[in-house]
Design a protein around this motif. Structure first.
Motif: not given
Ligand code: NAD
Length: 265
Positions: A100, A167, A171, A181-182, A185, A187, A203
């Motif tokens: 990942t 992630l 998504r 998601l772009e 999101a 973060y 997140f």
């Protein structure tokens, strides 16, 4: 495909690599042909089974001496995965990619490799997470106005955050709501980030001890909330899923496949 499937493990001395080696060695479907680790690692040249006999399989630094293979099972680093991908593409070897924290360029390379080799790529090889993803898709679509937060917890040596699984969950939920998601999101929150933006997906990453991997999708509405939780307590689950993917992939047509394809759920 004739059995046994000839496999190499990339990242073989890591937490996941060791779990894959342990299961593969006890599984008649597989012949372990190579165990690749980081160049410069102290185990390079040491016997994989711990017994120093002539002809014993040894940890290798890189792919220069790799024998004929059907499938590479990778749980390493982005650089390790890129090197394995070079080898697989050059020699027509299938790839199970579990690493990942890939950047956009490596993600793209992996997708493009599907024109030449068979690839299974999953941020999480557990059956429970595959089902959690489906449940979250359904919940996110059925409760479009509810706030969605994804909370993940992992051991203190994990390098990337949020986890690839978090992630992938984000998504899937965004797509189920017709969003990306772009665009949605969030973060990090610190200081005074202001009120929560409707539709955003937040997140949070917890790091500590030897936590194998936990993911919570929290959907909060007015006066009620829904939590979908998956807890991994043994990383053998990921190794088992990756080996199921390796057995499924051997001899399959080129293309990029998902764990859903393997499990045919
Ligand atoms: P780890 O740090 O314990 O092990 C990493 C291994 O990679 C070591 O053996 C190291 O020698 C090797 N390595 C480093 N550079 C390399 C290179 N250039 N070429 C070949 N090998 C190289 O890590 P881990 O906990 O085993 O996790 C490895 C990866 O797998 C991480 O990205 C992690 O997030 C991911 N992971 C994925 C899943 C999944 O289900 N997809 C599950 C758990 C972990």
């Amino acid at each position: 495909m004739t059995l046994p499937v000839r496999i190499a493990v990339n990242g073989a001395t890591g937490r996941m690599g060791r779990a894959v080696l342990d299961l593969a060695r006890a599984d008649a479907r597989f012949a372990l042909r190579a165990a690749v680790i980081a160049a410069g690692a102290e185990q390079v040249g040491a016997p994989v089974a711990g017994v120093d006999a002539p002809g014993a399989l040894r940890y290798a630094a890189g792919w220069g001496e790799a024998p004929g293979l059907d499938v590479v099972v990778d749980f390493s680093t982005p650089a390790g995965l890129a090197a394995a991908l070079d080898h697989c593409e050059a020699h027509g070897v299938a790839l199970v990619a579990g690493t990942t924290g890939l950047d956009a360029a490596l993600e793209r390379r992996l997708q493009q490799a599907g024109a030449r080799i068979a690839v299974v790529h999953a941020a999480n090889f557990s059956l429970g997470v595959a089902v959690l993803t489906r449940a979250l898709r359904e919940a996110a679509a059925a409760l479009p106005g509810w706030d969605l937060e994804i909370i993940e917890a992992h051991h203190n040596r994990k390098e990337d955050a949020p986890s690839g699984t978090a992630l992938a969950l984000g998504r899937a939920a965004a797509a189920a709501r017709g969003m990306t998601l772009e665009a949605e999101a969030v973060y990090a929150r610190e200081g005074r980030p202001g009120a929560r933006r409707t539709g955003s997906i937040g997140f949070a990453a917890v790091r500590g001890g030897d936590i194998v991997g936990e993911h919570t999708a929290l959907l909060a509405g007015a006066g009620e909330r829904l939590e979908l939780v998956h807890r991994a307590t043994d990383r053998a689950i990921f190794a088992r899923g990756a080996l199921a993917a390796a057995a499924w992939l051997a001899g399959r047509a080129v293309g990029v496949y998902t764990l859903d394809d393997v499990l045919a759920m």
